[in-house]
Structure formats: C-alpha cells, structure tokens
Design a protein around this motif. Structure first.
Motif, PDB file in Angstrom:
ATOM      1  N   MET A   1      -6.728  11.499 -30.047  1.00  0.00           N
ATOM      2  CA  MET A   1      -5.487  10.902 -29.601  1.00  0.00           C
ATOM      3  C   MET A   1      -5.702  10.367 -28.187  1.00  0.00           C
ATOM      4  SD  MET A   1      -1.793  12.528 -28.737  1.00  0.00           S
ATOM      5  CE  MET A   1      -1.073  12.784 -30.317  1.00  0.00           C
ATOM      6  N   VAL A   2      -5.235   9.145 -27.928  1.00  0.00           N
ATOM      7  CA  VAL A   2      -5.360   8.510 -26.632  1.00  0.00           C
ATOM      8  C   VAL A   2      -4.092   8.763 -25.829  1.00  0.00           C
ATOM      9  CG1 VAL A   2      -5.635   6.299 -25.467  1.00  0.00           C
ATOM     10  CG2 VAL A   2      -6.843   6.733 -27.597  1.00  0.00           C
ATOM     11  N   GLY A   3      -4.255   9.091 -24.552  1.00  0.00           N
ATOM     12  CA  GLY A   3      -3.116   9.323 -23.677  1.00  0.00           C
ATOM     13  C   GLY A   3      -2.815   8.105 -22.822  1.00  0.00           C
ATOM     14  N   PHE A   4      -1.693   8.150 -22.146  1.00  0.00           N
ATOM     15  CA  PHE A   4      -1.276   7.041 -21.309  1.00  0.00           C
ATOM     16  C   PHE A   4      -0.580   7.591 -20.083  1.00  0.00           C
ATOM     17  CE2 PHE A   4       1.824   3.745 -20.103  1.00  0.00           C
ATOM     18  CZ  PHE A   4       0.967   2.672 -19.950  1.00  0.00           C
ATOM     19  N   SER A   5      -1.008   7.172 -18.893  1.00  0.00           N
ATOM     20  CA  SER A   5      -0.403   7.602 -17.650  1.00  0.00           C
ATOM     21  C   SER A   5      -0.076   6.375 -16.813  1.00  0.00           C
ATOM     22  CB  SER A   5      -1.376   8.505 -16.877  1.00  0.00           C
ATOM     23  OG  SER A   5      -0.883   8.761 -15.586  1.00  0.00           O
ATOM     24  N   ARG A   6       1.147   6.259 -16.338  1.00  0.00           N
ATOM     25  CA  ARG A   6       1.577   5.092 -15.575  1.00  0.00           C
ATOM     26  C   ARG A   6       2.607   5.536 -14.551  1.00  0.00           C
ATOM     27  NH1 ARG A   6      -1.088   1.284 -15.505  1.00  0.00           N
ATOM     28  NH2 ARG A   6      -0.391  -0.768 -15.149  1.00  0.00           N
ATOM     29  N   ILE A   7       2.503   4.997 -13.339  1.00  0.00           N
ATOM     30  CA  ILE A   7       3.512   5.276 -12.319  1.00  0.00           C
ATOM     31  C   ILE A   7       3.920   3.946 -11.681  1.00  0.00           C
ATOM     32  CG2 ILE A   7       1.807   5.729 -10.511  1.00  0.00           C
ATOM     33  CD1 ILE A   7       3.847   7.860  -9.444  1.00  0.00           C
ATOM     34  N   THR A   8       5.201   3.817 -11.383  1.00  0.00           N
ATOM     35  CA  THR A   8       5.737   2.641 -10.721  1.00  0.00           C
ATOM     36  C   THR A   8       6.432   3.103  -9.446  1.00  0.00           C
ATOM     37  OG1 THR A   8       6.098   1.560 -12.845  1.00  0.00           O
ATOM     38  CG2 THR A   8       7.292   0.669 -10.954  1.00  0.00           C
ATOM     39  N   LEU A   9       6.073   2.490  -8.313  1.00  0.00           N
ATOM     40  CA  LEU A   9       6.619   2.885  -7.021  1.00  0.00           C
ATOM     41  C   LEU A   9       7.140   1.668  -6.270  1.00  0.00           C
ATOM     42  CD1 LEU A   9       3.584   5.050  -5.878  1.00  0.00           C
ATOM     43  CD2 LEU A   9       5.714   5.905  -6.864  1.00  0.00           C
ATOM     44  N   ILE A  10       8.230   1.835  -5.543  1.00  0.00           N
ATOM     45  CA  ILE A  10       8.687   0.857  -4.570  1.00  0.00           C
ATOM     46  C   ILE A  10       8.941   1.632  -3.291  1.00  0.00           C
ATOM     47  CG2 ILE A  10      10.511  -0.754  -3.894  1.00  0.00           C
ATOM     48  CD1 ILE A  10      10.917  -1.385  -6.858  1.00  0.00           C
ATOM     49  N   GLY A  11       8.309   1.186  -2.213  1.00  0.00           N
ATOM     50  CA  GLY A  11       8.455   1.890  -0.950  1.00  0.00           C
ATOM     51  C   GLY A  11       7.908   1.073   0.194  1.00  0.00           C
ATOM     52  N   ASN A  12       7.579   1.775   1.281  1.00  0.00           N
ATOM     53  CA  ASN A  12       7.085   1.122   2.484  1.00  0.00           C
ATOM     54  C   ASN A  12       5.647   1.538   2.772  1.00  0.00           C
ATOM     55  OD1 ASN A  12      10.112   1.294   2.723  1.00  0.00           O
ATOM     56  ND2 ASN A  12       9.618  -0.105   4.366  1.00  0.00           N
ATOM     57  N   VAL A  13       4.877   0.574   3.247  1.00  0.00           N
ATOM     58  CA  VAL A  13       3.492   0.840   3.630  1.00  0.00           C
ATOM     59  C   VAL A  13       3.523   1.709   4.887  1.00  0.00           C
ATOM     60  CG1 VAL A  13       1.311  -0.187   4.347  1.00  0.00           C
ATOM     61  CG2 VAL A  13       2.725  -1.326   2.630  1.00  0.00           C
ATOM     62  N   GLY A  14       2.826   2.845   4.849  1.00  0.00           N
ATOM     63  CA  GLY A  14       2.839   3.794   5.955  1.00  0.00           C
ATOM     64  C   GLY A  14       1.655   3.676   6.885  1.00  0.00           C
ATOM     65  N   SER A  15       0.640   2.917   6.490  1.00  0.00           N
ATOM     66  CA  SER A  15      -0.530   2.697   7.349  1.00  0.00           C
ATOM     67  C   SER A  15      -1.145   1.356   6.997  1.00  0.00           C
ATOM     68  CB  SER A  15      -1.568   3.808   7.155  1.00  0.00           C
ATOM     69  OG  SER A  15      -2.104   3.765   5.839  1.00  0.00           O
ATOM     70  N   ASP A  16      -1.721   0.699   7.994  1.00  0.00           N
ATOM     71  CA  ASP A  16      -2.402  -0.560   7.709  1.00  0.00           C
ATOM     72  C   ASP A  16      -3.536  -0.292   6.725  1.00  0.00           C
ATOM     73  OD1 ASP A  16      -0.866  -2.258   9.308  1.00  0.00           O
ATOM     74  OD2 ASP A  16      -2.061  -1.818  11.090  1.00  0.00           O
ATOM     75  N   PRO A  17      -3.762  -1.215   5.802  1.00  0.00           N
ATOM     76  CA  PRO A  17      -4.828  -1.031   4.811  1.00  0.00           C
ATOM     77  C   PRO A  17      -6.209  -0.935   5.478  1.00  0.00           C
ATOM     78  CG  PRO A  17      -3.375  -2.819   4.170  1.00  0.00           C
ATOM     79  CD  PRO A  17      -2.999  -2.446   5.569  1.00  0.00           C
ATOM     80  N   GLU A  18      -7.080  -0.174   4.835  1.00  0.00           N
ATOM     81  CA  GLU A  18      -8.470  -0.044   5.287  1.00  0.00           C
ATOM     82  C   GLU A  18      -9.363  -0.444   4.129  1.00  0.00           C
ATOM     83  OE1 GLU A  18      -9.293   3.820   6.867  1.00  0.00           O
ATOM     84  OE2 GLU A  18      -7.498   3.803   8.124  1.00  0.00           O
ATOM     85  N   MET A  19     -10.175  -1.477   4.348  1.00  0.00           N
ATOM     86  CA  MET A  19     -11.052  -1.970   3.289  1.00  0.00           C
ATOM     87  C   MET A  19     -12.495  -1.565   3.570  1.00  0.00           C
ATOM     88  SD  MET A  19     -11.384  -5.764   1.595  1.00  0.00           S
ATOM     89  CE  MET A  19     -12.255  -6.560   2.916  1.00  0.00           C
ATOM     90  N   ARG A  20     -13.207  -1.295   2.503  1.00  0.00           N
ATOM     91  CA  ARG A  20     -14.637  -0.999   2.559  1.00  0.00           C
ATOM     92  C   ARG A  20     -15.261  -1.579   1.301  1.00  0.00           C
ATOM     93  NH1 ARG A  20     -11.825   3.129   0.679  1.00  0.00           N
ATOM     94  NH2 ARG A  20     -12.619   4.426  -1.000  1.00  0.00           N
ATOM     95  N   TYR A  21     -16.567  -1.516   1.215  1.00  0.00           N
ATOM     96  CA  TYR A  21     -17.267  -2.028   0.035  1.00  0.00           C
ATOM     97  C   TYR A  21     -18.128  -0.928  -0.564  1.00  0.00           C
ATOM     98  CZ  TYR A  21     -15.793  -6.683   1.380  1.00  0.00           C
ATOM     99  OH  TYR A  21     -15.025  -7.781   1.681  1.00  0.00           O
TER     100      TYR A  21
END
Length: 146
Positions: A1-21
């Motif tokens: 049996m295959v499961g499914f997990s999903r979350i939907t959020l609306i809110g405010n960004v609490g920290s500037d994004p940090e990108m890496r590779y």
C-alpha cells in the motif's frame, strides 16, 4: 500500500533564505517560516499560537526562492512534512518540523516587497526584477518567475 503525506502552509518568512549546492551541483535553499493561528480562548480573549517550520526547496525553485524571498514576506508552501526530535543546547528535548517544498508561492504584492527592500536598503534588486503573487491578483502567470 502506498502512503501520501502533504502539508499546506501560509505564513511569514522568519529568516532570509540560505542557498548552498550539493556536491553534484544541485541548488538547495532553506528558510524558516512562522505560521500563526489566531483564535478566541475559553475566557473570550484573543489568543495567538505560532508554529515554526524549516522549509527546504531544491533545484530551480531553490534559486528563485533565494533570489526573491526575504524575511517578513508572506508565503504559501506546499510539500512533505518531516519531524525530528533532538536535544537542544540547553539539554531539553526539542522537535523540528521540516518541510520539503514542492511549491513555494510569494503572496505579498509588488509594492509591499518594494517597501521592504527600501526599508532594508536593498539596492541590488530593482522593483522590476521582483515578481510576486497576490492570490487574488494574478493577471498573467507567464510573468511570474517560477
């Protein structure tokens, strides 16, 4: 049996994004997000409850998030929820709520983003470079950066 997990959020960004590779060159961007729920308590007073999430996006979406998203902006995130437990620096047990984002949408209007950038002194991004989405205000999806 295959499961499914999903979350939907609306809110405010609490920290500037940090990108890496990753070692194979794939972009990864993380940011913190606060989701606040307001409700009336049993005593009749207004209450607030805030949940914090760490959001991770990958690939082209990670690059877009890093380029256009800043602390304080409203954002819509949809993805998979992961939770983990750990011991904090103070020795107390803690939990972390992590979301691997499939979708990230910017909800602030362009004027709001411009005002935030000006107040932060951000001269690198011109107002014409920032395309955001107001849920009720999208005229041409082709103009959006994602």
């Amino acid at each position: 049996m295959v499961g499914f997990s999903r979350i939907t959020l609306i809110g405010n960004v609490g920290s500037d994004p940090e990108m890496r590779y990753t070692p194979n060159g794939q972009a990864v961007t993380d940011f913190r997000m606060a989701v606040t729920r307001r409700y009336t308590g049993s005593d009749g007073n207004q209450q607030e409850e805030t949940q914090w999430f760490r959001v991770t996006s990958w690939g082209r979406q990670a690059e877009t998030v890093n380029q256009y998203l800043t602390k304080g902006q409203r954002v819509f995130v949809e993805g998979r929820l992961n939770s983990s437990a750990f011991i904090g620096r103070d020795g107390e047990a803690r939990a972390s709520l992590d979301v691997t984002a499939d979708t990230v949408r910017f909800l602030d209007r362009r004027a709001d983003v411009e005002a935030m950038q000006q107040s932060k002194g951000d001269k690198d991004a011109s107002p014409n470079q920032v395309e955001t989405q107001d849920a009720a205000d999208v005229d041409d999806v082709e103009e959006l950066p994602w």
